[in-house]
Design an enzyme around this catalytic site. Structure first.
Site, PDB file in Angstrom:
ATOM      1  N   TYR A  34       0.848  -1.196   0.000  1.00 20.97           N
ATOM      2  CA  TYR A  34       0.000   0.000   0.000  1.00 20.97           C
ATOM      3  C   TYR A  34       0.884   1.246   0.000  1.00 20.97           C
ATOM      4  O   TYR A  34       2.011   1.201  -0.472  1.00 20.97           O
ATOM      5  CB  TYR A  34      -1.047  -0.069   1.142  1.00 20.97           C
ATOM      6  N   ASP A  89     -13.735   6.145   1.403  1.00 19.31           N
ATOM      7  CA  ASP A  89     -12.647   6.055   2.369  1.00 19.31           C
ATOM      8  C   ASP A  89     -11.838   7.347   2.457  1.00 19.31           C
ATOM      9  O   ASP A  89     -11.385   7.715   3.535  1.00 19.31           O
ATOM     10  CB  ASP A  89     -11.729   4.883   2.016  1.00 19.31           C
ATOM     11  N   ASP A  90     -11.664   8.034   1.329  1.00 22.77           N
ATOM     12  CA  ASP A  90     -10.865   9.279   1.359  1.00 22.77           C
ATOM     13  C   ASP A  90     -11.546  10.320   2.235  1.00 22.77           C
ATOM     14  O   ASP A  90     -10.878  11.131   2.868  1.00 22.77           O
ATOM     15  CB  ASP A  90     -10.703   9.851  -0.051  1.00 22.77           C
TER      16      ASP A  90
END
Ligand code: NAD
Length: 538
Positions: free
Chosen positions: A95, A260-261
């Site tokens: 990630y 999610d952001d």
């Protein structure tokens, strides 16, 4: 007894069932593997040791990414076991920050397709082509259109690395079964000329679909997922801010989804701010918070903080007065005519001013950077924050590492060791003036896997905002005195599966309490969720 009908090479080549060198003598006999493997039987531990040695020998993180990505196809359980057991080393590879590089190089490092691609040519047929995906019980879909990948901008279909990476974290961090995960690229084109001119580009080689046609395609996708996988949670990821908000507004009350952001970042940052009180001694309800950057990340954090302040007894107006934004054009105030819709609630009646001036004027205790602009927290910024606070709290959230508003070392040294620092990308421990600091990473991976696990366990109809507040509280509660002594606002990453489990239990409880579940609540939620979790050990 081996749990498969397959034999011979079919066993070894099936990445989900193979144990490769770990097959015992009995299993080799039973599955017709004699002669197909070297003599030695290597238990999974030893396979991991070999793998970690190989990773160490690679010269760059992108090579490590490629090795791990191939391993995920070749031997899924070994991949996940290694990720879980070496999470601090491996998360930055699968990630952020390395995934950013992997996205940039997606067209060259591509080996084997891992997700689902939808282009404008699929219009009217998305539900039909979804049947090409072999799995019947998808529970988590992560989807991007590649337009705002991390802080790197429009990468088109190259952004597929993000849904793949996020779903790997769902399985590693919260034990979501890998075959219940679906990464999706809504490949609506790209406006990135460099990518369009690349002959190796793998995506739909046209300018982006925009306006109504774009929203219609997204809508067809959402309907198709709901039809084929009605229990699936849809996580929107790395959409351009106005689209991210438009989609969230459109679907959050109707569909099991979140962004999610906006919402994951909000919860993880709020958790860090809650935890900072343990160091500064200033209760959350007394804080004044300034954001540099007024995009989706910062605004999402502020929106959740309004709710958090309300929970502490402040009115909505009082809460909003605690939150100040500075963007590329200075302090966000009502007199400006260049603000976006999501900025308007936070545009205070105040004169216009520059960033440094605004710090002196507003006197925040907490400064949160979400600009995508590396180095935006200069020495002067940190010094001003230190002049007005004994322990200034500094979040440099922008990713990847090169975009962080300041480094951990800069924060500590420019504040004479007084800063309480957290970042979006990982920073190593820093020793300054004889003291060692462990900067916490405000990594969304502390939040989204647990939210997902809780939501799919309860088969939530949707995820209300209150759930993110619950998740933030549970995360902050898991910051120990030892973490605080090292100046860390987040618990150690190796505890991530327990952290996710605790968040999942609290999230599921919350979903049941709000009457939003589609399953009956079990007597022992904790045990049931534990039992579901994917364990890659063999
Ligand atoms: P965005 O494009 O929506 O917003 C960026 C904002 O920053 C805009 O308001 C812009 O005006 C402002 N800005 C840009 N340069 C600036 C400068 N030099 N000075 C002041 N303001 C400036 O982006 P976003 O979705 O809000 O994401 C911003 C950053 O946050 C990205 O780098 C992203 O990687 C990071 N992020 C981190 C996390 C995390 O760490 N958990 C999560 C999400 C996003």
């Amino acid at each position: 007894m081996a749990d498969t009908e397959k034999r011979n090479f079919d066993v070894l080549q099936d990445g989900v069932i193979t144990k490769s060198l770990a097959f015992s003598r009995e299993e080799r006999e039973e599955l017709g593997l004699r002669g197909l493997l070297p003599y030695s039987v290597s238990p999974q531990e030893l396979q991991m040791t070999r793998l970690m040695e190989n990773l160490g020998r690679k010269e760059s993180d992108i090579e490590r990414y490629v090795l791990l990505s191939s391993l995920q196809d070749r031997n899924e359980r070994l991949f996940y076991r290694t990720v879980i057991d070496h999470i601090e080393q491996i998360m930055p590879i699968i990630y952020t920050p390395t995934v950013g590089q992997a996205c940039k190089e997606f067209s060259t490092i591509f080996r084997q397709s891992k997700g689902f691609y939808i282009s404008p040519e699929d219009k009217g047929e998305i539900r039909k082509i979804l049947d090409n995906w072999p799995k019947k019980d998808i529970r988590v879909v992560v989807v991007t259109d590649g337009q705002r990948i991390l802080g790197l901008g429009d990468l088109g279909a190259n952004g597929m690395g993000i849904p793949i990476g996020k779903l790997a974290l769902y399985s590693a961090c919260a034990g979501i079964q890998p075959d219940q995960c679906l990464p999706v690229m809504l490949d609506v084109g790209t406006n990135n000329e460099e990518i369009l001119n690349d002959i190796l580009y793998l995506g739909y080689p046209h300018k982006r679909l925009e306006g109504d046609a774009y929203f219609e395609l997204v809508d067809e996708f959402v309907q198709a997922i709901q039809d084929k996988y009605p229990k699936a949670l849809i996580q929107f990821e790395d959409f351009l801010t106005p689209n991210a908000y438009a989609l969230l507004r459109k679907y959050r009350k109707k569909v099991l989804c979140f962004n999610d952001d906006i919402q994951g970042t909000a919860a993880v940052t709020l958790a860090g701010v809650y935890a900072s009180s343990k160091i500064t001694g200033i209760p959350f309800k007394d804080l004044k918070i300034m954001f540099l950057g007024a995009g989706s990340a910062a605004t999402g954090i502020a929106d959740l903080m309004v709710r958090a302040f309300e929970k502490e007894g402040l009115s909505k107006d009082e809460a909003i007065q605690r939150l100040w934004f500075v963007d590329i054009n200075g302090l966000v105030v009502s007199g400006r005519d260049d603000l976006m819709e999501h900025n308007l609630p936070y545009a205070h009646d105040h004169e216009e001013m520059e960033f440094i001036e605004a710090i002196d004027e507003i006197q925040p205790q907490v400064l949160i950077g979400a600009t995508g602009f590396g180095g935006a927290f200069t020495r002067e910024v940190i010094e001003r924050m230190t002049a007005i606070n004994d322990r200034p709290v500094i979040f440099a959230l922008s990713n990847p590492t090169s975009r962080a508003e300041c480094t951990a070392r800069q924060a500590y040294s420019w504040s004479n060791g007084n800063a309480v620092f957290a970042s979006g990308s990982p920073f190593k421990k820093v020793t300054y003036s004889g003291r060692t600091y462990k900067p916490g990473q405000g990594n969304n991976a502390y939040i989204f896997p647990g939210i997902g696990l809780g939501a799919i366990h309860s088969e939530a109809k949707r995820i209300p905002e209150a759930t993110f507040l619950v998740a933030a509280k549970v995360l902050a509660e898991q910051v120990s005195d030892d973490d605080i002594l090292l100046g860390s606002l987040y618990p150690p990453l190796p505890n991530i599966r327990d952290i996710s489990l605790n968040i999942a239990v609290a999230v599921a409880e919350n979903i049941y309490d709000l009457g939003l579940a589609r399953t009956e609540k079990s007597e022992n939620l904790h045990q049931e969720i534990t039992d579901y979790m994917f364990d890659p050990t063999y």
